[in-house]
Design an enzyme around this catalytic site. Structure first.
Site, PDB file in Angstrom:
ATOM      1  CE  LYS A 218     -16.611 -26.701  -1.109  1.00 46.12           C
ATOM      2  NZ  LYS A 218     -15.985 -26.469   0.215  1.00 46.12           N
TER       3      LYS A 218
ATOM      4  CB  SER B 220     -15.334 -24.606   2.956  1.00 45.94           C
ATOM      5  OG  SER B 220     -16.466 -24.164   2.228  1.00 45.94           O
TER       6      SER B 220
END
Length: 311
Positions: free
Chosen positions: A153, A74
């Site tokens: 993230k 991701s």
């Protein structure tokens, strides 16, 4: 006469022998005791050295920095990871946010909030309790996949800001201004990111997105999106600083601020610095190895022929 002469020679020899200094008994015993002590010290020091090294490593991992495994794709191409592969090992600074809060553009590791109901990966843990415990210990040192509740993230918006997507050029907007995001990776066949309505980020929360924008379940989709996708600042573990493994990937993670127009703030890392960071992170192990080698050399030198007779 011959007998008398012979006796005189014996006396002379005895007198000459008396003139020679007698060996120092205490010094001889001291050398023997030192040799014995050196022979025992290796086995006594080895568990102590291992314990000290592990304790130092644990303290460093708990309070200063920790190595995390990137388990999913991701955050590509910034960070490499995939299920069942050898992903990047990232050194995470746990001290920096004691003196401030995360800023836009920073890559952070955080505990998955309760509102996040999806996991991008699932760590493979053994059904055996002891083996599972060893896997947890390995994860703490970056040797095994982390618990699925730890997520990495990039911060896009912070408390007090409004974030939405997208403008006519398919860019994320913060407070009505488009972001400059050179770190975004578009997987083949996915050039447009999913739109979402304006979200007001309250104080103490973050809006985070993955760099692999169309292959990341982040604030846009967790908990159904909206406010359920926000990440509490208190959940942040630290800031990802450097990729320390594999060696071919030694580099800084980068913290380009997407909210600054036309200014490249990507972190430029000297080529030799990642190597130094890796050595510093591994110094307890290096220190232990050096002590063991020195101890072994001392034992060998004490056991070598004639080593104990030299004055």
């Amino acid at each position: 006469m011959a007998d008398v002469a012979h006796s005189g020679n014996n006396r002379d020899n005895e007198d000459e022998g008396d003139d020679r200094p007698e060996p120092d008994r205490e010094e001889t015993l001291g050398r023997k005791n030192r040799r014995k002590k050196k022979q025992r010290s290796f086995w006594k020091e080895l568990p102590i050295l291992i314990g000290v090294a592990l304790l130092l490593a644990l303290l460093i991992q708990t309070f200063l920095a920790r190595v995390f495994v990137i388990p999913s794709e991701s955050m590509e191409q910034t960070l490499h990871g995939c299920a069942g592969c050898y992903g990047d090992r990232v050194l995470v600074d746990k001290l920096v946010f004691n003196f401030g809060e995360p800023e836009p553009g920073e890559v952070v590791v955080f505990e998955r909030p309760d509102t996040w109901n999806q996991s991008e990966f699932r760590s493979e843990r053994s059904s055996n309790a002891f083996v599972s415990w060893l896997q947890d210990i390995g994860a703490a040192f970056g040797l095994a996949s982390p618990d699925e509740d730890d997520v990495v993230k990039r911060v896009v918006a912070v408390g007090g800001q409004t974030v939405e997507c997208c403008d006519e050029q398919n860019r994320v907007l913060v407070d009505g201004r488009p972001l400059d995001e050179p770190y975004i990776y578009w997987a083949p066949g996915s050039g447009e990111q999913e739109q979402f309505p304006p979200i007001n980020v309250p104080d103490g929360y973050l809006w985070v997105l993955g760099d692999n924008r169309n292959n990341s379940c982040d604030s846009r989709c967790q908990g159904g999106g909206g406010r359920n996708g926000l990440v509490p600042v208190d959940n942040v573990i630290g800031k990802a600083r450097y990729i320390v493994l594999p060696p071919s990937r030694w580099q800084g993670v980068g913290d380009h601020d997407p909210q600054v127009d036309n200014v490249a703030l990507s972190f430029v890392l000297p080529s030799s610095l990642p190597l130094g960071v890796g050595l510093v992170a591994a110094w307890p192990t290096l220190w232990l190895g050096r002590r063991v080698r020195n101890t072994v050399k001392s034992i060998r030198s004490s056991e070598s022929p004639g080593s104990g007779d030299k004055q």
